[in-house]
Enzyme design. Structure first.
Site, short mmCIF file in Angstrom:
data_model
loop_
_atom_site.label_atom_id
_atom_site.label_comp_id
_atom_site.label_asym_id
_atom_site.label_seq_id
_atom_site.Cartn_x
_atom_site.Cartn_y
_atom_site.Cartn_z
N THR A 18 -10.24 -7.66 101.92
CA THR A 18 -8.85 -7.93 102.31
C THR A 18 -7.85 -7.07 101.57
OG1 THR A 18 -9.37 -10.21 102.86
CG2 THR A 18 -7.08 -9.75 102.36
N THR A 282 -29.05 -26.86 91.59
CA THR A 282 -28.29 -27.98 92.13
C THR A 282 -27.22 -27.52 93.13
OG1 THR A 282 -26.81 -29.83 91.63
CG2 THR A 282 -26.73 -27.97 90.13
N1 ASP Z 1 -13.54 -11.17 104.65
C1 ASP Z 1 -12.96 -10.58 103.48
C2 ASP Z 1 -14.06 -9.89 102.70
O1 ASP Z 1 -14.78 -10.54 102.00
C3 ASP Z 1 -12.29 -11.62 102.66
C4 ASP Z 1 -11.57 -11.13 101.42
O2 ASP Z 1 -11.64 -10.00 101.00
O3 ASP Z 1 -10.90 -11.96 100.81
O4 ASP Z 1 -14.22 -8.70 102.83
#
Ligand code: ASP
Length: 346
Positions: A18, A282
């Site tokens: 992201t 767990t």
């Molecule tokens: N879908 C994204 C990823 O893991 C989510 C993120 O970066 O927060 O690449």
């Protein structure tokens, strides 16, 4: 090592996630974008006065697409540049960040320089982004040294919002909170507020000064089985006899408990007798496998390995690493119970 001007030298390895994404105008979904876009949005990085270079995945990926081959690419980038840089910052999606952090901790044996993994919940171009602060703090941590010039962090760690966590102890806890990660069974390596306050007792100190040794072979013949009330014998037996499977992380209840029914114990015992290594971890986010109940005893008696307080992410990647070394099931069982790089409390 510092460059001739005395500035810390850092390498950013941008994998995607992201932090570097922008919105697709047609679909309105986020998709990875190139590194120049990312750094263009953080002009403050220049104020740090570090010598910073970067390597980028081509194309950058959503971390849901991450696999052991990508971990190998990160390890290779670190290995090739190990002497030339003081520290490494890996920009990564949050979804599988804890798996990558765990895997890298095993793949980078004798690490004595910081490998700081970070990302963000909001893309770096957005007004309220957490990415800018995360990137800058990660760079500052990667550049941090003591008065003798020894790196403060000598391990793989995750920096996210207010905390620095040991990588192989971390778990993604939230899909929308800026404090998205936590290490439920280990204290934070640093708290980030007005300053960066390191916990020197919690940090790993590489006192043996052995040279970096890299491991690329991660054996993917592993899987997780999550227990739930209603799991049937046929489902369990199908999972346990997955072709080629060598190691299983069995995610049990509470302090490591599982059904006591004969069909259940028999199925587990038979898999172990076939040479499958089954680790008891767990499902609880906090605490670990303890010898407290009969429901856990039966499982231990048929030959499962206690995962103690290890995370499922670290357990899975530790099995990949140990089988990748070419060890036999008996040897994997023995090694699993020992801490390799601080992933388990014995
Ligand atoms: N879908 C994204 C990823 O893991 C989510 C993120 O970066 O927060 O690449």
């Amino acid at each position: 090592m510092v460059d001739i001007s005395g500035r810390p030298r850092l390498l950013i390895i941008y994998t995607g996630g992201t932090i570097g994404m922008i919105e697709n105008p047609d679909t309105h979904t986020l998709q990875p974008f190139d590194f120049s876009h990312l750094i263009y949005n953080v002009p403050k990085v220049r104020k740090l006065n570090y010598e910073i270079n970067n390597i980028s995945f081509d194309p950058p990926i959503d971390s849901s697409d991450m696999n052991p081959g990508h971990w190998g690419q990160i390890v290779e980038a670190i290995e090739k540049n190990y002497r030339a840089y003081d520290g490494f910052v890996v920009l990564h999606g949050t979804d599988t960040m804890a798996y990558t952090a765990s895997a890298l901790s095993f793949m980078l044996e004798n690490l004595s320089k910081p490998v700081i993994i970070t990302g963000s919940q909001l893309p770096i171009g957005e007004v309220r982004t957490d990415g800018e602060e995360n990137l800058i703090t990660a760079l500052q941590i990667a550049a941090s040294v003591n008065s003798a010039g020894v790196p403060t962090v000598q391990e793989v760690a995750i920096l996210f919002e207010n905390y620095l966590w040991r990588g192989n102890r971390s778990t993604k806890m939230s899909a929308d909170n800026f404090n998205a990660f936590k290490s439920n069974n280990y204290p934070p390596l640093a708290k980030i507020g007005l300053g960066i306050n390191f916990d020197y007792d919690a940090l790993y100190h590489n006192i043996e000064h052995r040279p970096l040794r890299t491991h690329y072979n991660m054996d993917s013949s592993v899987m997780c089985i999550d227990l739930f009330p209603g799991l049937t014998e046929s489902t369990l037996r199908h999972q346990l006899s997955t072709p080629g499977i060598k190691g299983i992380v069995l995610k049990t209840y509470g302090a490591g408990n599982a059904p006591t029914a004969k069909w259940f114990i028999d199925a587990i015992r038979e898999a172990i007798e076939r040479g499958v290594v089954i680790v008891n971890v767990t499902q609880c986010v906090n605490g670990g496998v303890m010898k407290r109940y009969q429901a856990g005893d039966a499982l231990a008696e048929c030959g499962t390995v206690s995962g103690h307080d290890i995370t499922a992410e670290a357990a899975l990647t530790k099995l990949m690493y140990l089988f990748g070394l070419g060890l036999q099931p008996e040897e994997v069982r023995d090694h699993f119970g020992h801490s390799i790089c601080g992933e388990i409390t014995i």
